[in-house]
Design a protein around this motif. Structure first.
Motif, mmCIF file in Angstrom:
data_model
loop_
_atom_site.group_PDB
_atom_site.id
_atom_site.type_symbol
_atom_site.label_atom_id
_atom_site.label_comp_id
_atom_site.label_asym_id
_atom_site.label_seq_id
_atom_site.Cartn_x
_atom_site.Cartn_y
_atom_site.Cartn_z
ATOM 1 N N ASN A 309 -17.827 -12.294 -10.569
ATOM 2 C CA ASN A 309 -16.326 -12.252 -11.111
ATOM 3 C C ASN A 309 -15.835 -13.021 -9.860
ATOM 4 O O ASN A 309 -14.103 -12.094 -9.806
ATOM 5 N N ILE A 310 -15.937 -13.978 -9.648
ATOM 6 C CA ILE A 310 -14.802 -14.596 -8.478
ATOM 7 C C ILE A 310 -13.557 -14.897 -9.003
ATOM 8 O O ILE A 310 -13.657 -15.219 -11.027
ATOM 9 N N SER A 311 -12.328 -14.744 -8.057
ATOM 10 C CA SER A 311 -10.789 -14.591 -8.629
ATOM 11 C C SER A 311 -10.646 -15.778 -7.368
ATOM 12 O O SER A 311 -11.055 -16.076 -6.215
ATOM 13 N N TRP A 312 -9.061 -15.958 -7.739
ATOM 14 C CA TRP A 312 -8.654 -16.470 -6.470
ATOM 15 C C TRP A 312 -8.505 -15.962 -5.705
ATOM 16 O O TRP A 312 -8.583 -16.692 -4.628
ATOM 17 N N ALA A 313 -8.544 -14.607 -5.410
ATOM 18 C CA ALA A 313 -8.463 -14.084 -3.916
ATOM 19 C C ALA A 313 -10.030 -14.027 -3.574
ATOM 20 O O ALA A 313 -9.579 -13.641 -2.014
ATOM 21 N N SER A 314 -10.862 -14.208 -4.765
ATOM 22 C CA SER A 314 -12.071 -14.098 -3.565
ATOM 23 C C SER A 314 -12.896 -15.730 -3.913
ATOM 24 O O SER A 314 -14.010 -15.782 -3.143
ATOM 25 N N THR A 319 -11.394 -23.842 -1.058
ATOM 26 C CA THR A 319 -11.288 -23.984 -2.212
ATOM 27 C C THR A 319 -9.453 -24.678 -2.127
ATOM 28 O O THR A 319 -8.982 -25.385 -2.417
ATOM 29 N N PHE A 320 -9.119 -23.602 -1.262
ATOM 30 C CA PHE A 320 -7.791 -24.352 -0.410
ATOM 31 C C PHE A 320 -7.555 -25.221 0.503
ATOM 32 O O PHE A 320 -6.257 -25.617 0.694
ATOM 33 N N LEU A 321 -8.367 -25.653 1.349
ATOM 34 C CA LEU A 321 -8.075 -25.863 2.327
ATOM 35 C C LEU A 321 -8.383 -27.538 2.420
ATOM 36 O O LEU A 321 -7.396 -28.353 2.507
ATOM 37 N N PHE A 322 -9.753 -27.664 1.712
ATOM 38 C CA PHE A 322 -9.446 -29.691 1.166
ATOM 39 C C PHE A 322 -8.692 -30.438 -0.159
ATOM 40 O O PHE A 322 -8.248 -31.830 0.729
#
Length: 409
Positions: A309-314, A319-322
Motif C-alpha cells: 500500500n505504499i504511496s508518496w507519503a509513505s 526515494t526523495f533524497l538520492f
C-alpha cells in the motif's frame, strides 16, 4: 525576431529528443517485464542509442556545415517520427532496439547542428553560456516530462500490459509538429562555412587533429566521465526504485522525475549564477555535492521492506533524497561545454561538438553497461556506490581542464 524564432526551434528540438533519449531507463524496466529479457540483455538498449550517436558523429560532424544544419535536423526528425510509429505497430524487443538506433543516429545530427547553430546566434561568451544552460535546462524539462508521459500509459497492475507503447503515437505527433516548425524557420549558416578548396577528408582529419590538443583532450575526457555518471544514475534509477526501494513500476518511473526536475532546476538557474561567478569554483562545489549525496542517501536504502500500500507519503526517505544529486550534476555539462565552445571560432564548433558527442555517447554506454552488469550480478547498492570512482576522477580532470583554459586564454 528571426534569431528568437531559431532559438525557439532549437529548444523544441531538444525537448523532443530529451523525451526520446531519456526514456531508455523506463523502457528497460518495461521490456524486462514485457519481453522477458534479462537486465544484462536490456542494458544493450543504451548501446543501441549511444553507439550510433558516436559513429554518426565521428563520420559526419566534421563536414556537416557543408550539408547544412537545418537539412540535418529535418532528416533526423523524419527518421524518429517513422521509428516512433513502428513501436506500437510492431511490438517487439527488436523494434525497441531499432527505435533507439534511429534515435541515436538522429540525435548525432541534431546535437551537432543545434550546438553549432547556438554559436551562430550568440552575441558573446556570456550570451552563449546563458543560451547553453537554458537549452540544457529545456532538455531536462523534456526528460522530466518523459517520466510522467510514460508513467501515464504504464499499467502497474499488469506488468505484461503493452499499453505503454501507445505513448509513441504522442511522440510521433510531437516530432511532426517540430518538423513543421523547423521547415518554416530559415537558418542563416553562412558564418559557419568551411574554408573553400578543402575536401571532406581534410575536414575529417582536421577534426581528428583537434583531439590531440591538450585543452580539447582533457575536455572530452571530462565530458566522458560526467556523462558516464549521469547515465549510470538516470538509466538505472527506475529499476533501482522498483527493486531496491520496492516501489510499484509506475511510481518508480514517476519518482525518477525528481532527478530530472533537479537537473532542470539546476541548469536553468546555473545560467544566472555563472554570469556572476567564475565557472571553476561552481563546478568543484557541484562535484563534491554529488559525492556527498551518494554517501548520505545510499545507506538509507538498506533493508527496505515491501509495502503493498505504499504511496508518496509513505515512501522511504531515500526515494526523495538520492535524486537530489541532479541539482549538483546539473551545471557541469553545459558549463564545461560553453567554456570550450566559446573559446573556438564558429567554423570549428561542428567538429568540436562532434568530438563531444562521440565521447559523451561512449561515456553513456559505458556507464549504463557497467551499472547494469554490477546491478544484475552484485547489487543495486554496490552499483550506485561505484559512481564515487568517476566522481573523484572528474575533480582531477576538471583541474587539468582549468589549467589548459588559462594557458589558452
Amino acid at each position: 525576431m528571426k534569431n528568437q524564432r531559431i532559438v525557439l526551434a532549437l529548444f523544441l528540438i531538444y525537448f523532443v529528443f530529451a523525451i526520446l533519449l531519456n526514456s531508455v531507463g523506463t523502457v528497460i524496466l518495461q521490456v524486462i517485464n514485457n519481453y522477458d529479457v534479462s537486465k544484462s540483455s536490456a542494458s544493450v538498449l543504451e548501446a543501441f542509442k549511444d553507439l550510433p550517436i558516436a559513429v554518426v558523429s565521428f563520420l559526419v560532424a566534421s563536414f556537416l556545415p557543408r550539408i547544412g544544419y537545418r537539412k540535418a535536423i529535418l532528416a533526423a526528425l523524419a527518421l524518429v517520427t517513422c521509428a516512433s510509429i513502428a513501436m506500437p505497430l510492431v511490438p517487439a524487443f527488436l523494434t525497441t532496439k531499432l527505435l533507439f538506433m534511429c534515435v541515436g543516429i538522429a540525435f548525432a545530427l541534431v546535437k551537432v547542428s543545434v550546438y553549432s547553430t547556438l554559436g551562430l546566434v550568440a552575441t558573446d561568451r556570456k550570451h552563449h553560456a546563458g543560451l547553453m544552460n537554458t537549452l540544457e535546462g529545456v532538455f531536462m524539462v523534456g526528460v522530466l516530462s518523459a517520466y510522467w508521459i510514460f508513467a501515464h500509459f504504464i499499467d502497474s497492475n499488469d506488468p505484461k500490459s503493452q499499453s505503454w507503447l501507445q505513448v509513441y503515437w504522442v511522440l510521433a505527433a510531437l516530432c511532426g509538429v517540430t518538423f513543421a516548425l523547423v521547415l518554416a524557420t530559415p537558418f542563416d549558416e553562412r558564418t559557419a562555412a568551411l574554408p573553400e578548396g578543402r575536401s571532406r577528408w581534410d575536414d575529417f582529419t582536421a577534426m581528428l587533429k583537434m583531439f590531440f590538443k591538450p585543452l580539447i583532450c582533457v575536455f572530452v575526457i571530462t565530458a566522458f566521465l560526467y556523462v558516464l555518471i549521469e547515465q549510470s544514475v538516470g538509466t538505472w534509477l527506475p529499476t533501482f526504485n522498483n527493486e531496491i526501494l520496492m516501489l510499484p513500476a509506475a511510481m518508480s518511473v514517476e519518482v525518477t522525475s525528481i532527478f530530472a526536475a533537479c537537473l532542470a532546476i539546476g541548469r536553468l538557474s546555473a545560467g544566472v549564477i555563472m554570469r556572476r561567478v567564475n565557472w571553476y569554483p561552481v563546478m568543484n562545489a557541484c562535484v563534491i555535492g554529488m559525492a556527498a549525496v551518494v554517501l548520505v542517501a545510499l545507506p538509507l536504502t538498506q533493508n527496505v521492506v515491501h509495502d503493498p500500500n505504499i504511496s508518496w507519503a509513505s515512501a522511504p526517505l531515500a526515494t526523495f533524497l538520492f535524486p537530489l544529486i541532479g541539482l549538483f550534476m546539473a551545471p557541469i555539462y553545459p558549463g564545461i561545454n560553453s567554456v570550450m565552445l566559446s573559446s573556438l571560432p564558429t567554423n570549428q564548433h561542428s567538429a568540436m561538438t562532434g568530438l563531444l558527442v562521440i565521447f559523451s555517447a561512449l561515456g553513456g554506454t559505458t556507464g549504463s553497461f557497467i551499472t547494469g552488469y554490477v546491478f544484475g550480478n552484485f547489487s543495486g547498492h554496490f552499483a550506485f556506490y561505484l559512481t564515487l570512482v568517476p566522481i573523484g576522477l572528474v575533480l582531477v580532470t576538471m583541474y587539468l581542464f582549468k589549467r589548459q583554459v588559462d594557458r589558452a586564454a
